[in-house]
Design a protein around this motif. Sequence first.
Motif, PDB file in Angstrom:
ATOM      1  N   ALA A   1      10.303   5.257   1.694  1.00 20.03           N
ATOM      2  CA  ALA A   1       9.287   5.723   1.346  1.00 20.03           C
ATOM      3  C   ALA A   1       7.677   5.681   2.438  1.00 20.03           C
ATOM      4  O   ALA A   1       7.876   4.705   2.731  1.00 20.03           O
ATOM      5  N   GLN A   2       6.885   6.247   2.911  1.00 23.16           N
ATOM      6  CA  GLN A   2       5.809   6.222   3.238  1.00 23.16           C
ATOM      7  C   GLN A   2       4.864   5.205   2.745  1.00 23.16           C
ATOM      8  O   GLN A   2       4.570   5.439   2.018  1.00 23.16           O
ATOM      9  N   SER A   3       4.664   4.397   3.843  1.00 19.50           N
ATOM     10  CA  SER A   3       3.559   3.286   3.489  1.00 19.50           C
ATOM     11  C   SER A   3       3.196   3.107   4.248  1.00 19.50           C
ATOM     12  O   SER A   3       3.187   3.277   5.744  1.00 19.50           O
ATOM     13  N   VAL A   4       2.226   1.745   3.901  1.00 24.53           N
ATOM     14  CA  VAL A   4       1.430   1.707   5.771  1.00 24.53           C
ATOM     15  C   VAL A   4       1.307   0.121   4.950  1.00 24.53           C
ATOM     16  O   VAL A   4       1.386  -0.629   3.886  1.00 24.53           O
ATOM     17  N   THR A   5       1.254  -1.031   5.731  1.00 23.99           N
ATOM     18  CA  THR A   5       1.122  -2.359   5.908  1.00 23.99           C
ATOM     19  C   THR A   5       0.314  -3.147   6.532  1.00 23.99           C
ATOM     20  O   THR A   5      -0.022  -2.239   7.966  1.00 23.99           O
ATOM     21  N   GLN A   6      -0.705  -4.195   6.239  1.00 26.41           N
ATOM     22  CA  GLN A   6      -0.630  -4.616   6.764  1.00 26.41           C
ATOM     23  C   GLN A   6      -1.119  -6.044   6.750  1.00 26.41           C
ATOM     24  O   GLN A   6      -1.408  -7.050   5.528  1.00 26.41           O
TER      25      GLN A   6
ATOM     26  N   TYR B   1      -6.590   5.068  -9.023  1.00 27.79           N
ATOM     27  CA  TYR B   1      -6.296   4.157  -9.122  1.00 27.79           C
ATOM     28  C   TYR B   1      -6.296   3.724  -9.593  1.00 27.79           C
ATOM     29  O   TYR B   1      -7.141   2.945 -10.151  1.00 27.79           O
ATOM     30  N   ARG B   2      -5.003   2.029  -9.607  1.00 27.05           N
ATOM     31  CA  ARG B   2      -5.554   1.226 -10.183  1.00 27.05           C
ATOM     32  C   ARG B   2      -6.295  -0.098  -8.710  1.00 27.05           C
ATOM     33  O   ARG B   2      -4.969   0.202  -8.010  1.00 27.05           O
ATOM     34  N   GLN B   3      -6.841  -0.795  -8.794  1.00 28.01           N
ATOM     35  CA  GLN B   3      -6.942  -2.176  -7.863  1.00 28.01           C
ATOM     36  C   GLN B   3      -6.491  -3.277  -8.177  1.00 28.01           C
ATOM     37  O   GLN B   3      -7.554  -3.397  -9.502  1.00 28.01           O
ATOM     38  N   ASP B   4      -5.742  -4.227  -7.689  1.00 30.29           N
ATOM     39  CA  ASP B   4      -5.872  -5.286  -8.185  1.00 30.29           C
ATOM     40  C   ASP B   4      -5.257  -6.163  -6.892  1.00 30.29           C
ATOM     41  O   ASP B   4      -5.067  -5.902  -6.071  1.00 30.29           O
ATOM     42  N   PRO B   5      -5.465  -7.527  -7.484  1.00 26.69           N
ATOM     43  CA  PRO B   5      -5.846  -8.716  -5.398  1.00 26.69           C
ATOM     44  C   PRO B   5      -4.763  -8.703  -5.150  1.00 26.69           C
ATOM     45  O   PRO B   5      -3.727  -8.863  -6.081  1.00 26.69           O
ATOM     46  N   GLY B   6      -4.649  -8.326  -3.979  1.00 24.72           N
ATOM     47  CA  GLY B   6      -3.643  -8.593  -3.043  1.00 24.72           C
ATOM     48  C   GLY B   6      -2.041  -7.489  -3.246  1.00 24.72           C
ATOM     49  O   GLY B   6      -1.440  -7.518  -2.905  1.00 24.72           O
ATOM     50  N   LEU B   7      -2.800  -6.178  -4.319  1.00 28.04           N
ATOM     51  CA  LEU B   7      -1.368  -5.710  -4.293  1.00 28.04           C
ATOM     52  C   LEU B   7      -2.325  -4.365  -3.692  1.00 28.04           C
ATOM     53  O   LEU B   7      -1.835  -3.187  -4.104  1.00 28.04           O
ATOM     54  N   GLY B   8      -3.882  -4.093  -3.468  1.00 25.37           N
ATOM     55  CA  GLY B   8      -4.200  -2.422  -2.677  1.00 25.37           C
ATOM     56  C   GLY B   8      -4.506  -1.765  -4.072  1.00 25.37           C
ATOM     57  O   GLY B   8      -4.552  -1.902  -5.467  1.00 25.37           O
ATOM     58  N   LEU B   9      -4.758  -0.733  -3.771  1.00 27.49           N
ATOM     59  CA  LEU B   9      -4.778   0.560  -5.048  1.00 27.49           C
ATOM     60  C   LEU B   9      -3.429   0.937  -4.985  1.00 27.49           C
ATOM     61  O   LEU B   9      -3.022   1.862  -3.968  1.00 27.49           O
TER      62      LEU B   9
ATOM     63  N   LEU C   1      -1.416   4.130  -6.888  1.00 28.96           N
ATOM     64  CA  LEU C   1      -2.330   5.901  -7.594  1.00 28.96           C
ATOM     65  C   LEU C   1      -0.987   5.729  -9.302  1.00 28.96           C
ATOM     66  O   LEU C   1       0.366   5.734  -9.167  1.00 28.96           O
ATOM     67  N   ILE C   2      -2.310   6.351 -10.227  1.00 28.31           N
ATOM     68  CA  ILE C   2      -1.242   6.357 -11.204  1.00 28.31           C
ATOM     69  C   ILE C   2      -1.089   8.304 -11.574  1.00 28.31           C
ATOM     70  O   ILE C   2       0.084   8.179 -11.736  1.00 28.31           O
ATOM     71  N   TYR C   3      -1.833   8.653 -11.345  1.00 32.15           N
ATOM     72  CA  TYR C   3      -1.263   9.858 -11.382  1.00 32.15           C
ATOM     73  C   TYR C   3      -2.536  10.875 -10.253  1.00 32.15           C
ATOM     74  O   TYR C   3      -3.856   9.974  -9.791  1.00 32.15           O
ATOM     75  N   PHE C   4      -2.333  12.249 -10.037  1.00 29.89           N
ATOM     76  CA  PHE C   4      -3.531  12.902  -9.456  1.00 29.89           C
ATOM     77  C   PHE C   4      -3.357  14.379 -10.085  1.00 29.89           C
ATOM     78  O   PHE C   4      -2.302  14.979 -10.360  1.00 29.89           O
ATOM     79  N   SER C   5      -4.587  14.528  -9.680  1.00 26.72           N
ATOM     80  CA  SER C   5      -4.295  15.957 -10.310  1.00 26.72           C
ATOM     81  C   SER C   5      -4.727  17.033  -9.508  1.00 26.72           C
ATOM     82  O   SER C   5      -5.921  16.484  -7.651  1.00 26.72           O
ATOM     83  N   TYR C   6      -4.032  18.986  -8.470  1.00 29.04           N
ATOM     84  CA  TYR C   6      -4.196  19.131  -7.751  1.00 29.04           C
ATOM     85  C   TYR C   6      -5.021  20.614  -9.000  1.00 29.04           C
ATOM     86  O   TYR C   6      -5.648  21.360  -7.709  1.00 29.04           O
ATOM     87  N   ASP C   7      -5.232  20.562  -9.493  1.00 30.45           N
ATOM     88  CA  ASP C   7      -6.308  22.061 -10.007  1.00 30.45           C
ATOM     89  C   ASP C   7      -6.084  21.752 -11.347  1.00 30.45           C
ATOM     90  O   ASP C   7      -5.499  20.592 -12.187  1.00 30.45           O
ATOM     91  N   VAL C   8      -6.889  22.561 -12.263  1.00 26.64           N
ATOM     92  CA  VAL C   8      -7.467  22.422 -13.625  1.00 26.64           C
ATOM     93  C   VAL C   8      -6.406  22.134 -14.272  1.00 26.64           C
ATOM     94  O   VAL C   8      -5.299  23.005 -14.215  1.00 26.64           O
ATOM     95  N   LYS C   9      -6.049  21.773 -15.022  1.00 28.02           N
ATOM     96  CA  LYS C   9      -4.816  21.703 -16.237  1.00 28.02           C
ATOM     97  C   LYS C   9      -3.303  20.944 -15.343  1.00 28.02           C
ATOM     98  O   LYS C   9      -2.065  20.624 -15.872  1.00 28.02           O
TER      99      LYS C   9
ATOM    100  N   LYS D   1      -1.066  18.188 -13.243  1.00 22.21           N
ATOM    101  CA  LYS D   1      -1.230  16.517 -12.963  1.00 22.21           C
ATOM    102  C   LYS D   1       0.045  16.822 -12.104  1.00 22.21           C
ATOM    103  O   LYS D   1       0.961  17.370 -13.004  1.00 22.21           O
ATOM    104  N   GLU D   2       0.302  15.787 -12.128  1.00 20.77           N
ATOM    105  CA  GLU D   2       1.662  14.689 -11.010  1.00 20.77           C
ATOM    106  C   GLU D   2       1.080  13.455 -11.051  1.00 20.77           C
ATOM    107  O   GLU D   2       0.364  13.024 -10.944  1.00 20.77           O
ATOM    108  N   LYS D   3       1.823  12.406 -11.686  1.00 24.15           N
ATOM    109  CA  LYS D   3       2.401  11.348 -11.699  1.00 24.15           C
ATOM    110  C   LYS D   3       2.503  10.509 -10.025  1.00 24.15           C
ATOM    111  O   LYS D   3       2.962  11.439  -8.782  1.00 24.15           O
ATOM    112  N   GLY D   4       2.277   9.527  -9.707  1.00 24.58           N
ATOM    113  CA  GLY D   4       1.322   9.337  -9.034  1.00 24.58           C
ATOM    114  C   GLY D   4       2.726   7.515  -8.677  1.00 24.58           C
ATOM    115  O   GLY D   4       3.813   8.129  -9.457  1.00 24.58           O
ATOM    116  N   ASP D   5       2.241   6.450  -7.969  1.00 24.94           N
ATOM    117  CA  ASP D   5       3.575   5.385  -8.207  1.00 24.94           C
ATOM    118  C   ASP D   5       3.395   4.913  -9.080  1.00 24.94           C
ATOM    119  O   ASP D   5       4.792   4.223  -9.210  1.00 24.94           O
TER     120      ASP D   5
END
Lengths: 115, 110
Positions: free
Chosen positions: A1-6, B35-43, B45-53, B55-59
């Motif tokens: 998977a494409q990723s970035v590392t800091q 997105y959810r942001q947790d210490p040491g894990l960065g951001l 992606l949970i879900y995203f949407s490219y238009d009304v109605k 949706k796509e799953k994130g990571d």
Amino acid sequence: AQSVTQPDIHITVSEGASLELRCNYSYGATPYLFWYVQSPGQGLQLLLKYFSGDTLVQGIKGFEAEFKRSQSSFNLRKPSVHWSDAAEYFCARKSGSGGYQKVTFGTGTKLQVIP
Amino acid sequence: DVKVTQSSRYLVKRTGEKVFLECVQDMDHENMFWYRQDPGLGLRLIYFSYDVKMKEKGDIPEGYSVSREKKERFSLILESASTNQTSMYLCASRYTGELFFGEGSRLTVL
């Protein structure tokens, strides 16, 4: 998977000193790369982005970044750090195409600035 | 200026409760993200949407769902909150490659 590392979780620099934050990316012939900054209690703000062209990119607040394909890197630099630069910095890349584009973030580097 | 507004800055909920996190953007952007942001894990992606109605799953979609009934509004839903969903949640919209973020919603699940 494409990723970035800091690789650096936390960096401390003295005010007025130069700064370099590291970012490495994996895969992708032409990565679209970003640096974002997050001040305490705030959302993220775009510092700069690289899509193509000149590999040295200028951003806001005096920051710049250099894209080096040979090293798979996109390091962020600032010649003289100010106390207000204390924040968390995130490198990110775009993947996908059309409406399925998503942006993946690194784990962040927290910058502390000491007097 | 682009404005992305998240309805709640801080929420405290109990395990098993249904939680709604609302996000509104004022620039007619087609793409929106949670997105959810947790210490040491960065951001992440949970879900995203490219238009009304649409949706796509994130990571990390497990335990979450989303709703996009209108272009300006993208809601994140926790059907049955659990303690491991305690986190900072960030909403963003995108235009010409740049993400515009809200200030975040810090959720604590007890």
